[in-house]
Design an enzyme around this catalytic site. Structure first.
Site, short mmCIF file in Angstrom:
data_model
loop_
_atom_site.label_atom_id
_atom_site.label_comp_id
_atom_site.label_asym_id
_atom_site.label_seq_id
_atom_site.Cartn_x
_atom_site.Cartn_y
_atom_site.Cartn_z
N CYS A 2 0.83 -1.20 0.00
CA CYS A 2 0.00 0.00 0.00
C CYS A 2 0.87 1.25 0.00
CB CYS A 2 -0.89 0.00 1.23
SG CYS A 2 -1.90 -1.45 1.39
N GLY A 28 -1.00 0.81 -4.84
CA GLY A 28 -2.26 0.12 -4.47
C GLY A 28 -3.39 0.64 -5.32
N ASN A 102 1.12 0.38 5.62
CA ASN A 102 1.76 -0.34 4.51
C ASN A 102 2.60 -1.44 5.14
OD1 ASN A 102 4.57 0.38 2.32
ND2 ASN A 102 3.02 -1.21 2.11
N GLY A 103 2.33 -2.67 4.74
CA GLY A 103 3.08 -3.81 5.27
C GLY A 103 2.13 -4.95 5.56
N TYR A 259 10.68 -3.59 -8.17
CA TYR A 259 9.37 -3.39 -8.82
C TYR A 259 8.47 -2.39 -8.14
CZ TYR A 259 4.43 -4.40 -9.70
OH TYR A 259 3.09 -4.28 -9.97
N THR A 305 7.87 -1.19 -15.71
CA THR A 305 8.93 -1.14 -14.69
C THR A 305 10.30 -1.55 -15.21
OG1 THR A 305 7.35 -1.53 -12.93
CG2 THR A 305 9.63 -2.01 -12.43
N ASP A 367 12.38 -8.26 -18.33
CA ASP A 367 11.41 -7.81 -17.35
C ASP A 367 12.12 -7.59 -16.02
OD1 ASP A 367 7.88 -8.71 -17.00
OD2 ASP A 367 9.03 -6.94 -16.40
N ASP A 368 11.49 -6.85 -15.10
CA ASP A 368 12.13 -6.61 -13.81
C ASP A 368 12.06 -7.86 -12.94
OD1 ASP A 368 9.26 -5.17 -13.95
OD2 ASP A 368 9.49 -6.26 -12.06
O1 LIG Z 1 5.20 -12.83 -13.38
P1 LIG Z 1 4.04 -11.95 -12.98
O2 LIG Z 1 3.22 -12.56 -11.87
O3 LIG Z 1 3.23 -11.50 -14.14
O4 LIG Z 1 4.63 -10.62 -12.27
C1 LIG Z 1 5.69 -9.92 -12.79
C2 LIG Z 1 5.19 -8.84 -13.74
O5 LIG Z 1 4.23 -7.97 -13.06
C3 LIG Z 1 4.75 -6.65 -12.94
O6 LIG Z 1 4.24 -5.81 -13.98
P2 LIG Z 1 2.92 -4.91 -13.76
O7 LIG Z 1 2.05 -5.11 -14.94
O8 LIG Z 1 2.35 -5.24 -12.41
O9 LIG Z 1 3.43 -3.42 -13.61
P3 LIG Z 1 4.35 -2.47 -14.52
O10 LIG Z 1 3.50 -1.85 -15.57
O11 LIG Z 1 4.87 -1.49 -13.50
O12 LIG Z 1 5.47 -3.32 -15.11
C4 LIG Z 1 6.25 -6.77 -13.13
O13 LIG Z 1 6.81 -5.58 -13.67
C5 LIG Z 1 6.36 -7.92 -14.13
O14 LIG Z 1 6.15 -7.44 -15.43
N1 LIG Z 2 0.09 -4.12 0.77
C1 LIG Z 2 -0.10 -3.60 1.96
O1 LIG Z 2 0.69 -2.86 2.50
C2 LIG Z 2 -1.38 -4.05 2.64
C3 LIG Z 2 -1.67 -3.39 3.99
C4 LIG Z 2 -2.56 -4.28 4.85
N2 LIG Z 2 -1.85 -5.53 5.20
C5 LIG Z 2 -3.88 -4.57 4.11
O2 LIG Z 2 -4.08 -5.70 3.70
O3 LIG Z 2 -4.68 -3.67 3.90
MG LIG Z 3 5.75 -5.26 -15.46
#
Ligand SMILES: O=P(O)(O)OC[C@H]1O[C@H](OP(=O)(O)OP(=O)(O)O)[C@H](O)[C@@H]1O
Ligand SMILES: NC(=O)CC[C@H](N)C(=O)O
Ligand SMILES: [Mg+2]
Length: 507
Positions: A2, A28, A102-103, A259, A305, A367-368
């Site tokens: 979050c 989030g 957040n956490g 990420y 990312t 990818d990241d």
């Molecule tokens: O293997 P997966 O479970 O698919 O997760 C990894 C992917 O998800 C994220 O992208 P995302 O679309 O969330 O965000 P971005 O646009 O910031 O890359 C991350 O950058 C990878 O591309």
């Molecule tokens: N990703 C988060 O930081 C989630 C905060 C909290 N654990 C919730 O579920 O709302």
């Molecule tokens: Mg991505």
């Protein structure tokens, strides 16, 4: 993970908080909430969805006051869709407190039982954040002496939170009639930074998950909240701080640099952007060492990312970099969406291939990270459909093989594509011709290069080494069982929990 933000301003806080949520939206996408404080009155609006959808003009008009807190949610505890778990949460006693977190707490069950049985506090949702708020409220209550709320009481209550709560928490909270309270767990797993506007008197302050929120609001980055530290900003705009844990150490979550965070943020002295560039160089060096036999015609990122890492990798290999996938700017981050069906559908909606960058070429997709493989499976097929000769896949981070319990929704090992698979088996699973992963030590080194003072990182999703030292296999199995919809054996829980259930079963 979050996003949290708190503001103490000299004018209406609602716009500050809304603008702050807009630049923290990437943390989030499931819910958003703002609470403003007007003397000792709170004004609250929250609900499911993106910040731009949750707050209409009339909602913003109702958010009166020069101070407040706000939150964007990506669920780890409770359910994604239920707005009952959107934040900030509120308790009316003592004083009236709102809180955004957040956490993720790793002893929510035990805390909920002790709140109910000992502290006589009932928590009505499945949110660990509501539990965290009630622990803070109780720890304040037992130390408070009437309406006089001293700094010793406030910081003593945070010390009480550290003593009872396990897991990761970066918090912004507001105590009605007194001020803004922010604190970070003793390991500093989730980020929290302080900003100041010292161009006005009295000074204005922001506390937020990422420095990008401070930039966007025109404030100056003052510093990070230290692990175990609490800061309190009172109605006279005085900032007070205190270390509230006697065993704090800075071990930030390395996935923030991979990420979670925005590249224009600086976390614990490390530029996220520079860290990602360096990950690209490190990965390029590995390709030179171990994959020199691959003939790579073009390097293509998976937006968004991975782009800094992919660009730097291409430069380092002296191979053309091409934006071969175009991202639909109206589709959010897929990894943090609730449910696999939505994530899979959204990847296809989000990304599309430009044929001329693939036709007849050996492409290296970068990818990241690869977590569930939702993105990579679709992307490799898209590249082949676009006419690629060979499709190689590189991840700027190592294989994700372990659950995350500190605020990233990776609760079950069996959903992780790398769990129990070798790199070659992963390559077969996603359908690429070669799979190249970043080495963990190399990644840690390039991130730490941004701030050599950081003694260690939480790298648990990569190596299963849970930095808080109190995550047990029983807990991991319990979390997986709950996520799989089971009602897990209580053997793993405290005996207190067992007593409660015995009482319940006996009517
Ligand atoms: O293997 P997966 O479970 O698919 O997760 C990894 C992917 O998800 C994220 O992208 P995302 O679309 O969330 O965000 P971005 O646009 O910031 O890359 C991350 O950058 C990878 O591309
Ligand atoms: N990703 C988060 O930081 C989630 C905060 C909290 N654990 C919730 O579920 O709302
Ligand atoms: Mg991505």
């Amino acid at each position: 993970m979050c996003g949290v933000i708190g503001v103490v301003a000299n004018s209406a806080a609602n716009q500050f908080l809304y603008d702050g949520l807009m630049v923290l939206q990437h943390r989030g996408q499931d819910a958003a909430g703002i609470v403003t404080a007007e003397e000792s009155r709170f004004h609250l609006h929250k609900g499911p969805g993106l910040a731009r959808d949750v707050f209409r003009t009339r909602d913003m008009r109702s958010l009166l006051g020069d101070m407040g807190v706000a939150h964007v949610r990506y669920p780890t505890a409770g359910s994604a869709s239920s707005s009952a778990e959107s934040q900030p949460f509120y308790v009316n006693s003592p004083y009236g407190i709102v809180l955004g977190h957040n956490g993720n707490l790793t002893n929510t069950h035990e805390l909920k039982e002790s709140l109910f049985r000992t502290d006589l506090r009932h928590v009505n949702t499945n949110s660990d954040s509501e539990v965290l708020l009630n622990v803070l409220a109780h720890e304040l209550q037992v130390r408070a002496s009437g309406r006089q709320l001293s700094l010793d009481t406030i910081f003593g209550a945070v010390a009480g939170v550290h003593a009872r709560c396990k897991g990761a928490y970066a918090v912004t909270a507001f105590i009605a009639g007194y001020g803004l309270l922010a604190f970070r767990d003793p390991y500093g797993i989730r980020p929290l930074v302080i900003g100041i506007n010292d161009q006005v008197l009295p000074h204005e302050y922001i506390v937020a998950s990422e420095s990008v929120a401070i930039d966007a609001l025109g404030f100056r980055l003052l510093r990070d909240v230290a692990p175990g530290e609490a800061v309190f900003i009172d109605y006279q705009r005085q900032l007070h701080s205190r270390m509230c844990s006697d065993k704090s150490v800075l071990n930030p979550c390395i996935f923030e640099y991979v990420y979670l965070a925005r590249p224009d943020s600086v976390i614990d002295g490390v530029s996220v952007y520079s860290a990602r560039l360096a990950m690209g160089v490190s990965l390029a060096e590995k390709i030179k060492r171990e994959f020199a036999h691959l003939k790579i015609d073009v390097v293509i990122p998976i937006p968004d990312t991975s782009r800094p890492s992919a660009l730097q990798l291409a430069n380092h290999l002296n191979v053309p970099y091409r934006e071969g996938f175009i991202k639909n700017r109206y589709i959010g981050r897929t990894f943090i969406m609730p449910g696999q069906a939505l994530r899979k559908k959204s990847v296809r909606q989000k990304l599309n291939a430009i044929g001329e960058e693939f036709k007849g070429k050996n492409v290296l997709l970068v990818d990241d990270s690869i977590v569930r493989g939702t993105t990579s499976r679709e992307i490799v097929q898209m590249a082949r459909d676009a006419g690629a000769e060979k499709v190689y896949f590189a991840s700027a981070s190592p294989p994700v093989r372990f659950s995350n319990v500190y605020g990233i929704d990776m609760p079950t090992r069996n959903e992780l594509i790398a769990n129990g698979r070798t790199d070659a088996e992963i390559a077969r699973e996603i359908g690429c011709d070669a799979m190249i992963y970043q080495d963990l030590d190399a990644m840690v080194n390039v991130v730490r290069a941004g701030n050599p003072e950081i003694p260690d990182f939480d790298t648990s999703c990569f190596d299963g080494r849970y930095i808080t030292g109190d995550v047990t296999l029983e807990y991991l199995n319990y979390v997986e069982a709950v996520r799989n919809g089971e009602t897990p054996s209580l053997a793993a829980l405290s005996t207190q929990q067992l007593d409660l259930n015995l009482a319940t079963n006996n009517g």
